[in-house]
Design a protein around this motif. Structure first.
Motif, PDB file in Angstrom:
ATOM      1  N   THR A   1      39.061  41.123  40.013  1.00  0.00           N
ATOM      2  CA  THR A   1      40.083  40.109  39.726  1.00  0.00           C
ATOM      3  C   THR A   1      41.269  40.301  40.678  1.00  0.00           C
ATOM      4  OG1 THR A   1      41.090  41.573  38.079  1.00  0.00           O
ATOM      5  CG2 THR A   1      39.470  39.984  37.277  1.00  0.00           C
ATOM      6  N   TYR A   2      42.053  39.249  40.814  1.00  0.00           N
ATOM      7  CA  TYR A   2      43.204  39.272  41.729  1.00  0.00           C
ATOM      8  C   TYR A   2      44.430  38.763  40.977  1.00  0.00           C
ATOM      9  CZ  TYR A   2      39.691  39.748  45.397  1.00  0.00           C
ATOM     10  OH  TYR A   2      38.654  40.195  46.177  1.00  0.00           O
ATOM     11  N   GLU A   3      45.557  39.320  41.332  1.00  0.00           N
ATOM     12  CA  GLU A   3      46.803  38.893  40.675  1.00  0.00           C
ATOM     13  C   GLU A   3      47.186  37.484  41.157  1.00  0.00           C
ATOM     14  OE1 GLU A   3      51.343  40.585  40.138  1.00  0.00           O
ATOM     15  OE2 GLU A   3      49.816  41.861  41.051  1.00  0.00           O
ATOM     16  N   VAL A   4      47.665  36.675  40.224  1.00  0.00           N
ATOM     17  CA  VAL A   4      48.084  35.306  40.559  1.00  0.00           C
ATOM     18  C   VAL A   4      49.563  35.154  40.208  1.00  0.00           C
ATOM     19  CG1 VAL A   4      47.678  32.846  40.118  1.00  0.00           C
ATOM     20  CG2 VAL A   4      45.774  34.456  39.960  1.00  0.00           C
ATOM     21  N   GLN A   5      50.299  34.490  41.082  1.00  0.00           N
ATOM     22  CA  GLN A   5      51.714  34.207  40.823  1.00  0.00           C
ATOM     23  C   GLN A   5      51.972  32.726  41.026  1.00  0.00           C
ATOM     24  OE1 GLN A   5      54.453  36.151  43.430  1.00  0.00           O
ATOM     25  NE2 GLN A   5      54.702  37.935  42.107  1.00  0.00           N
ATOM     26  N   ILE A   6      52.870  32.183  40.223  1.00  0.00           N
ATOM     27  CA  ILE A   6      53.343  30.821  40.469  1.00  0.00           C
ATOM     28  C   ILE A   6      54.759  30.953  41.009  1.00  0.00           C
ATOM     29  CG2 ILE A   6      53.767  28.540  39.476  1.00  0.00           C
ATOM     30  CD1 ILE A   6      50.857  29.468  39.244  1.00  0.00           C
ATOM     31  N   ASP A   7      54.952  30.451  42.211  1.00  0.00           N
ATOM     32  CA  ASP A   7      56.251  30.613  42.858  1.00  0.00           C
ATOM     33  C   ASP A   7      56.671  29.253  43.428  1.00  0.00           C
ATOM     34  OD1 ASP A   7      58.468  31.502  44.094  1.00  0.00           O
ATOM     35  OD2 ASP A   7      57.458  32.724  45.609  1.00  0.00           O
TER      36      ASP A   7
ATOM     37  N   ILE B   1      37.633  34.492  47.586  1.00  0.00           N
ATOM     38  CA  ILE B   1      38.226  34.598  46.246  1.00  0.00           C
ATOM     39  C   ILE B   1      38.172  33.192  45.654  1.00  0.00           C
ATOM     40  CG2 ILE B   1      40.360  35.060  44.963  1.00  0.00           C
ATOM     41  CD1 ILE B   1      41.257  36.825  47.323  1.00  0.00           C
ATOM     42  N   VAL B   2      37.831  33.100  44.375  1.00  0.00           N
ATOM     43  CA  VAL B   2      37.851  31.776  43.770  1.00  0.00           C
ATOM     44  C   VAL B   2      39.021  31.729  42.784  1.00  0.00           C
ATOM     45  CG1 VAL B   2      36.097  32.341  42.018  1.00  0.00           C
ATOM     46  CG2 VAL B   2      36.461  29.986  42.646  1.00  0.00           C
ATOM     47  N   VAL B   3      39.880  30.731  43.023  1.00  0.00           N
ATOM     48  CA  VAL B   3      41.074  30.558  42.190  1.00  0.00           C
ATOM     49  C   VAL B   3      40.740  29.477  41.165  1.00  0.00           C
ATOM     50  CG1 VAL B   3      43.545  30.079  42.195  1.00  0.00           C
ATOM     51  CG2 VAL B   3      42.469  31.112  44.208  1.00  0.00           C
ATOM     52  N   CYS B   4      40.875  29.816  39.887  1.00  0.00           N
ATOM     53  CA  CYS B   4      40.401  28.921  38.825  1.00  0.00           C
ATOM     54  C   CYS B   4      41.555  28.577  37.897  1.00  0.00           C
ATOM     55  CB  CYS B   4      39.342  29.608  37.965  1.00  0.00           C
ATOM     56  SG  CYS B   4      38.026  30.371  38.885  1.00  0.00           S
ATOM     57  N   ARG B   5      41.515  27.372  37.412  1.00  0.00           N
ATOM     58  CA  ARG B   5      42.446  27.005  36.340  1.00  0.00           C
ATOM     59  C   ARG B   5      41.603  26.762  35.098  1.00  0.00           C
ATOM     60  NH1 ARG B   5      47.524  22.840  36.711  1.00  0.00           N
ATOM     61  NH2 ARG B   5      48.461  23.496  34.732  1.00  0.00           N
ATOM     62  N   ALA B   6      41.736  27.641  34.128  1.00  0.00           N
ATOM     63  CA  ALA B   6      40.939  27.536  32.906  1.00  0.00           C
ATOM     64  C   ALA B   6      41.281  26.244  32.175  1.00  0.00           C
ATOM     65  CB  ALA B   6      41.202  28.738  32.008  1.00  0.00           C
ATOM     66  N   SER B   7      40.426  25.871  31.234  1.00  0.00           N
ATOM     67  CA  SER B   7      40.663  24.634  30.484  1.00  0.00           C
ATOM     68  C   SER B   7      42.011  24.691  29.768  1.00  0.00           C
ATOM     69  CB  SER B   7      39.539  24.418  29.470  1.00  0.00           C
ATOM     70  OG  SER B   7      38.304  24.479  30.132  1.00  0.00           O
ATOM     71  N   SER B   8      42.457  25.900  29.413  1.00  0.00           N
ATOM     72  CA  SER B   8      43.760  26.041  28.737  1.00  0.00           C
ATOM     73  C   SER B   8      44.930  25.833  29.698  1.00  0.00           C
ATOM     74  CB  SER B   8      43.854  27.447  28.148  1.00  0.00           C
ATOM     75  OG  SER B   8      43.771  28.395  29.211  1.00  0.00           O
TER      76      SER B   8
ATOM     77  N   ALA C   1      42.246  34.398  39.282  1.00  0.00           N
ATOM     78  CA  ALA C   1      41.569  34.538  40.584  1.00  0.00           C
ATOM     79  C   ALA C   1      40.574  35.683  40.477  1.00  0.00           C
ATOM     80  CB  ALA C   1      42.585  34.804  41.686  1.00  0.00           C
ATOM     81  N   VAL C   2      39.348  35.407  40.878  1.00  0.00           N
ATOM     82  CA  VAL C   2      38.282  36.430  40.813  1.00  0.00           C
ATOM     83  C   VAL C   2      37.490  36.406  42.118  1.00  0.00           C
ATOM     84  CG1 VAL C   2      38.026  36.359  38.277  1.00  0.00           C
ATOM     85  CG2 VAL C   2      36.696  34.777  39.699  1.00  0.00           C
ATOM     86  N   ALA C   3      36.697  37.449  42.335  1.00  0.00           N
ATOM     87  CA  ALA C   3      35.840  37.482  43.525  1.00  0.00           C
ATOM     88  C   ALA C   3      34.902  36.277  43.493  1.00  0.00           C
ATOM     89  CB  ALA C   3      35.036  38.776  43.544  1.00  0.00           C
ATOM     90  N   GLY C   4      34.615  35.730  44.671  1.00  0.00           N
ATOM     91  CA  GLY C   4      33.939  34.437  44.733  1.00  0.00           C
ATOM     92  C   GLY C   4      32.425  34.481  44.830  1.00  0.00           C
TER      93      GLY C   4
END
Ligand code: FES
Length: 470
Positions: free
Chosen positions: A445-451, A383-390, A395-398
């Motif tokens: 796509t994969y769900e992302v959480q900030i915890d 899975i590739v976890v990305c932080r967009a420019s915004s 997280a999407v399949a890698g």
């Protein structure tokens, strides 16, 4: 003309042989580079590229105006030489960079340049977009690469004749006519997806209208002046494209999976580099096609130690090509001496991930800057976890859905899209859908959480993601 030693067509026995030898759509060597540095080099700018494009257009218009006022005098000769070179020669690297979608940050600006530049070069836009995808998949693999300009042995006479497009441009026009008549060449039908074949036909028809229009203008004006300004420069200005383009691969190896063996980097002066848009850093471009032309010199500096010695000048590159041409004239398997550093493994590995209750702990939020990404092990694929420019997390399949083997973590984040490192295909990070060909199938796509300031990703994909067509 010298007969090639092998069958370079895409429909002959060499094509099957390349597949059997594992040379088709294979994994290629890529020099190691710090991911953070690569992310910096991926930055594109509408403003800076816009200035470069406007400057080029001003030169084209300026040279064309000079040629117009010089008509009927001897000054017309140098004026048309300059105009032709800027039109039929310098259009090529602009066409190329915009075809990759890396010149401007904004996608439609790349297309805005790509289509007119295609006509200036009489290159059918869809056909050439896909032949170039193949060129990047299978660079100088005989039977697979649609853009091998120098079959072995190098035919110096054919090269000289084609400085003025004598055989190469009529071949393009003949193909346009065939395609306009709904008869696609077998090789084109092979590398352009079938759903785009109608588009190829209509593009060819629109090109024919343009060409016939120029010829009609010649008849109406009872002269060749319209042809000298449009279509004609594709012939008589081809010399500049040939002058630069010859240095890219001529005389180097066939059927290898490492651009350091089959591609040439040449140090050129600033004027050449402006005209050629830094494509003299050609190994770097092939290894990292997501890096825009402006940043190729810096990329060269970053991976310099892992590359063969660059040709110190254009003249030196031609001397080397001449050596290859002479050697191949008597022995087509002749190879140039080239020292290539030992390969360093740079395979991108997914970080070992810890999963609790179906959620994978990735890293601290602060460790993933905007424009950065990292790969983690998913339940059955990376899975590739990305932080967009915004700043948004996704997280999407890698693995890219185009080749199904390329790791997307080696690609680039462009705004809120993820660009594949192989052919510049793109996916929208928000929903994984494809946004730029050659990809046509979306990513899961994969769900992302900030915890508690940690990024966590659900280990199973969202339902119904990954199937959106382009
Ligand atoms: S492998 Fe071709 S776009 Fe990804």
């Amino acid at each position: 003309m010298t007969a090639p030693a092998r069958d370079y067509s895409l429909t002959g026995p060499e094509s099957q042989r390349a597949i059997e030898r594992g040379l088709a759509d294979a994994d290629w060597y890529r020099s190691p580079i710090d991911p953070a540095r690569l992310a910096e080099l991926h930055q594109r700018s509408d403003l800076r590229t816009g200035i470069d494009v406007v400057l080029w257009l001003m030169l084209v218009v300026g040279a064309g105006s000079w040629a117009w006022v010089a008509l009927g005098s001897w000054w017309a000769i140098p004026a048309f030489v300059v105009y032709g070179a800027l039109y039929g020669g310098a259009a090529d690297p602009r066409w190329h960079e915009c075809g990759h979608g890396t010149a401007f940050r904004t996608s439609w600006l790349n297309e805005l340049v790509y289509f007119p530049a295609s006509f200036m070069l009489l290159r059918e836009p869809t056909v050439w977009r896909w032949s170039h995808v193949r060129h990047h998949s299978d660079t100088i693999v005989v039977g697979r690469d649609a853009e091998i300009v120098f079959p072995r042995p190098i035919d110096v006479r054919a090269w000289t004749v084609n400085l003025f497009g004598v055989t190469s441009v009529p071949a393009l026009v003949r193909r346009i006519v065939r395609h306009a008549c709904d008869r696609l060449d077998a090789d084109v039908a092979g590398y352009v997806p079938s759903e785009l074949h109608r588009r190829v036909v209509w593009e060819a028809r629109s090109y024919l209208v343009g060409i016939v229009g120029v010829l009609a203008a010649c008849v109406v004006t009872a002269g060749l002046v319209p042809l000298l300004f449009v279509v004609g420069p594709t012939f008589y200005g081809a010399w500049l494209m040939a002058f630069f383009g010859t240095t890219q691969h001529a005389g180097l190896r066939e059927d290898v999976l490492d651009h350091r063996w089959n591609t040439r980097t040449v140090y050129m002066n600033p004027v050449f580099r402006f005209l050629y848009l830094n494509m003299n850093y050609h190994i770097e471009h092939h290894m990292f096609p997501t890096v825009p032309y402006r940043n190729l010199p810096a990329l060269h500096g970053a991976i310099r130690d892992d590359l063969p010695e660059p040709s110190p000048s254009t003249w030196a590159a031609y001397r080397e090509i001449w050596t290859a041409a002479r050697g191949q004239a008597t022995e087509p398997t002749f190879e140039l001496d080239r020292v290539v550093p030992e390969s360093v493994s740079s395979t991108t590995r997914a970080a070992t991930s810890v999963e609790h209750g179906g959620w994978i702990d990735v890293c601290a939020v602060a460790d993933l800057a905007p424009g950065a990404m990292r790969s983690i092990d998913g339940s059955d694929s990376p899975i590739v976890v990305c932080r967009a420019s915004s700043g948004e997390m996704h997280a999407v399949a890698g693995i890219c859905t185009h080749s199904r083997r390329v790791q997307l973590v080696d690609g680039a984040i462009v705004g809120d899209e993820l660009e594949c490192p192989k052919h510049n295909g793109r996916f929208r990070l928000a929903d994984g859908s494809p946004s730029r060909q050659p990809v046509t199938e979306g990513l899961a796509t994969y769900e992302v959480q900030i915890d508690a300031d940690r990024i966590r990703v659900r280990s199973v994909p969202n339902q119904a993601s990954g199937s959106t067509p382009a």
